[in-house]
Design a protein around this motif. Structure first.
Motif, mmCIF file in Angstrom:
data_model
loop_
_atom_site.group_PDB
_atom_site.id
_atom_site.type_symbol
_atom_site.label_atom_id
_atom_site.label_comp_id
_atom_site.label_asym_id
_atom_site.label_seq_id
_atom_site.Cartn_x
_atom_site.Cartn_y
_atom_site.Cartn_z
ATOM 1 N N ILE A 110 0.845 -1.199 0.000
ATOM 2 C CA ILE A 110 0.000 0.000 0.000
ATOM 3 C C ILE A 110 0.878 1.247 0.000
ATOM 4 C CG2 ILE A 110 -1.686 1.345 1.317
ATOM 5 C CD1 ILE A 110 -2.894 -1.348 2.220
ATOM 6 N N THR A 168 0.571 4.098 -2.732
ATOM 7 C CA THR A 168 -0.020 5.385 -2.342
ATOM 8 C C THR A 168 0.971 6.370 -1.750
ATOM 9 O OG1 THR A 168 -0.564 4.668 -0.092
ATOM 10 C CG2 THR A 168 -2.216 4.243 -1.819
ATOM 11 N N ALA A 226 1.506 6.426 1.326
ATOM 12 C CA ALA A 226 0.991 6.667 2.683
ATOM 13 C C ALA A 226 1.659 5.763 3.711
ATOM 14 C CB ALA A 226 -0.513 6.435 2.725
ATOM 15 N N ALA A 255 -5.906 5.387 3.029
ATOM 16 C CA ALA A 255 -5.204 5.976 1.881
ATOM 17 C C ALA A 255 -5.489 5.181 0.614
ATOM 18 C CB ALA A 255 -3.704 6.026 2.153
ATOM 19 N N LEU A 256 -5.492 3.854 0.733
ATOM 20 C CA LEU A 256 -5.783 3.019 -0.427
ATOM 21 C C LEU A 256 -7.222 3.242 -0.886
ATOM 22 C CD1 LEU A 256 -4.871 0.842 -2.412
ATOM 23 C CD2 LEU A 256 -5.624 -0.870 -0.738
ATOM 24 N N ALA A 311 -7.484 6.531 -2.685
ATOM 25 C CA ALA A 311 -6.866 6.467 -4.011
ATOM 26 C C ALA A 311 -7.773 5.717 -4.990
ATOM 27 C CB ALA A 311 -5.493 5.799 -3.924
ATOM 28 N N ALA A 328 -7.280 6.301 -9.027
ATOM 29 C CA ALA A 328 -5.846 6.099 -9.220
ATOM 30 C C ALA A 328 -5.492 4.719 -9.776
ATOM 31 C CB ALA A 328 -5.102 6.324 -7.904
ATOM 32 N N ALA A 373 -2.683 -3.155 -7.787
ATOM 33 C CA ALA A 373 -3.747 -2.845 -6.823
ATOM 34 C C ALA A 373 -4.830 -3.915 -6.848
ATOM 35 C CB ALA A 373 -4.338 -1.469 -7.119
#
Length: 119
Positions: free
Chosen positions: A63, A67, A69, A76-77, A80, A85, A96
């Protein structure tokens, strides 16, 4: 560091077996339903305790790569993903998608193994 035997998952399994084999047969129908719910929660907790902790760290690292993050990686994922994203055709779509599939598989293995044909 090695855990002392017996480990939590093993203790939960032993306690669950005792509940189902020794206590459940002696209970009324209403109490038996509650005992089965408790046994199910114990089985979930045992599977979660037995889960490979390294996978959690690897997931956090993935992750972070996706990201950037370090704080609240799940949020955050999700943010996104909502922002597009990782939509099909994006640079990291495949990574992802694989990460999400593996997370779903592992969560099902803990909470609903029958969905995966395991139980």
């Amino acid at each position: 560091m090695q855990r002392e035997a017996p480990e939590g998952a093993s203790l939960l399994a032993t306690a669950r077996d005792a509940l189902l084999q020794e206590i459940l047969p002696k209970l009324s129908a209403a109490d038996a339903f509650t005992a089965r719910m408790i046994a199910n929660a114990m089985a979930i907790a045992a599977r979660e305790a037995a889960q490979d902790a390294m996978w959690v760290e690897e997931t956090r690292a993935s992750i972070h790569r996706l990201t950037g993050a370090t704080e609240a990686p799940d949020r955050a994922l999700a943010a996104a993903i909502r922002a597009g994203a990782f939509d099909p055709g994006s640079a990291h779509h495949t990574e992802a998608a694989a990460l999400l599939r593996e997370a779903a598989r592992r969560r099902c293995a803990i909470s609903a193994p029958r969905v995966l044909g395991k139980g």
